[in-house]
Design an enzyme around this catalytic site. Structure first.
Site, PDB file in Angstrom:
ATOM      1  N   HIS A 156       3.629  -5.134   4.238  1.00  0.00           N
ATOM      2  CA  HIS A 156       3.979  -4.847   2.743  1.00  0.00           C
ATOM      3  C   HIS A 156       3.990  -6.068   1.867  1.00  0.00           C
ATOM      4  O   HIS A 156       3.117  -6.056   0.485  1.00  0.00           O
ATOM      5  CB  HIS A 156       5.604  -4.731   2.683  1.00  0.00           C
ATOM      6  CG  HIS A 156       6.316  -4.486   1.391  1.00  0.00           C
ATOM      7  ND1 HIS A 156       6.580  -3.217   0.771  1.00  0.00           N
ATOM      8  CD2 HIS A 156       6.569  -5.278   0.228  1.00  0.00           C
ATOM      9  CE1 HIS A 156       6.883  -3.212  -0.290  1.00  0.00           C
ATOM     10  NE2 HIS A 156       7.098  -4.416  -0.855  1.00  0.00           N
ATOM     11  N   GLU A 157       3.935  -7.274   2.386  1.00  0.00           N
ATOM     12  CA  GLU A 157       3.371  -8.389   1.500  1.00  0.00           C
ATOM     13  C   GLU A 157       2.109  -8.482   1.462  1.00  0.00           C
ATOM     14  O   GLU A 157       1.573  -9.125   0.421  1.00  0.00           O
ATOM     15  CB  GLU A 157       4.289  -9.740   2.257  1.00  0.00           C
ATOM     16  CG  GLU A 157       5.689  -9.832   2.176  1.00  0.00           C
ATOM     17  CD  GLU A 157       6.221  -9.649   0.625  1.00  0.00           C
ATOM     18  OE1 GLU A 157       5.798 -10.224  -0.365  1.00  0.00           O
ATOM     19  OE2 GLU A 157       7.344  -8.947   0.670  1.00  0.00           O
ATOM     20  N   HIS A 169       1.179  -6.494  -1.628  1.00  0.00           N
ATOM     21  CA  HIS A 169       1.314  -7.408  -2.776  1.00  0.00           C
ATOM     22  C   HIS A 169       0.179  -8.428  -2.748  1.00  0.00           C
ATOM     23  O   HIS A 169      -0.420  -8.528  -4.124  1.00  0.00           O
ATOM     24  CB  HIS A 169       2.654  -7.765  -2.801  1.00  0.00           C
ATOM     25  CG  HIS A 169       3.765  -7.126  -3.064  1.00  0.00           C
ATOM     26  ND1 HIS A 169       3.782  -6.062  -3.830  1.00  0.00           N
ATOM     27  CD2 HIS A 169       4.905  -6.971  -2.393  1.00  0.00           C
ATOM     28  CE1 HIS A 169       4.927  -5.443  -4.045  1.00  0.00           C
ATOM     29  NE2 HIS A 169       5.589  -6.145  -3.095  1.00  0.00           N
ATOM     30  N   HIS A 210       4.622  -1.524  -6.047  1.00  0.00           N
ATOM     31  CA  HIS A 210       5.654  -0.630  -5.351  1.00  0.00           C
ATOM     32  C   HIS A 210       5.029   0.591  -5.209  1.00  0.00           C
ATOM     33  O   HIS A 210       4.707   1.117  -6.441  1.00  0.00           O
ATOM     34  CB  HIS A 210       6.956  -0.902  -5.469  1.00  0.00           C
ATOM     35  CG  HIS A 210       7.286  -2.331  -4.799  1.00  0.00           C
ATOM     36  ND1 HIS A 210       8.402  -2.812  -5.430  1.00  0.00           N
ATOM     37  CD2 HIS A 210       7.037  -2.888  -3.794  1.00  0.00           C
ATOM     38  CE1 HIS A 210       8.607  -4.039  -4.738  1.00  0.00           C
ATOM     39  NE2 HIS A 210       7.924  -4.062  -3.698  1.00  0.00           N
ATOM     40  N   CYS A 211       5.268   1.725  -4.157  1.00  0.00           N
ATOM     41  CA  CYS A 211       4.720   2.885  -4.191  1.00  0.00           C
ATOM     42  C   CYS A 211       5.988   3.777  -4.395  1.00  0.00           C
ATOM     43  O   CYS A 211       6.782   3.578  -3.518  1.00  0.00           O
ATOM     44  CB  CYS A 211       3.912   3.015  -3.097  1.00  0.00           C
ATOM     45  SG  CYS A 211       3.081   4.563  -2.804  1.00  0.00           S
ATOM     46  N   CYS A 265       4.870   5.371   2.651  1.00  0.00           N
ATOM     47  CA  CYS A 265       3.920   4.150   2.542  1.00  0.00           C
ATOM     48  C   CYS A 265       4.500   2.979   2.542  1.00  0.00           C
ATOM     49  O   CYS A 265       5.750   2.701   2.341  1.00  0.00           O
ATOM     50  CB  CYS A 265       3.303   4.538   1.001  1.00  0.00           C
ATOM     51  SG  CYS A 265       2.198   3.083   0.414  1.00  0.00           S
ATOM     52  N   CYS A 284      -0.486   4.576   2.073  1.00  0.00           N
ATOM     53  CA  CYS A 284      -0.614   6.258   1.698  1.00  0.00           C
ATOM     54  C   CYS A 284      -2.095   6.146   1.040  1.00  0.00           C
ATOM     55  O   CYS A 284      -2.802   5.303   0.788  1.00  0.00           O
ATOM     56  CB  CYS A 284       0.287   6.820   0.835  1.00  0.00           C
ATOM     57  SG  CYS A 284       0.286   5.974  -1.033  1.00  0.00           S
ATOM     58  N   CYS A 310      -2.480   4.330  -2.486  1.00  0.00           N
ATOM     59  CA  CYS A 310      -2.725   2.962  -2.242  1.00  0.00           C
ATOM     60  C   CYS A 310      -3.926   2.445  -1.799  1.00  0.00           C
ATOM     61  O   CYS A 310      -4.507   1.337  -2.078  1.00  0.00           O
ATOM     62  CB  CYS A 310      -1.402   2.334  -1.437  1.00  0.00           C
ATOM     63  SG  CYS A 310       0.162   2.255  -2.146  1.00  0.00           S
TER      64      CYS A 310
END
Ligand SMILES: [Zn+2]
Ligand SMILES: [Zn+2]
Length: 46
Positions: free
Chosen positions: A2-3, A6, A12-13, A18, A37, A40
């Site tokens: 996740h990071e 970024h 954010h999705c 995702c 996803c 993204c």
């Protein structure tokens, strides 16, 4: 993961599947897979 998203400039999705989805609960975190996803991925231009 996740990071890393970024770091790559992803917001954010809304897709709960995702990795860039912002999860508030542990159950939510467990449910999601460690993948982006299609939306993204296209944001990354990959
Ligand atoms: Zn985040
Ligand atoms: Zn996404």
């Amino acid at each position: 993961m996740h990071e890393l998203g970024h770091s790559a400039g992803l917001p954010h999705c809304g897709d709960t599947r995702c990795v860039m989805h912002f999860s508030n609960s542990l159950a939510d975190t467990d449910a999601k897979d460690s993948d982006l996803c299609a939306a993204c991925r296209s944001r990354l231009g990959a």
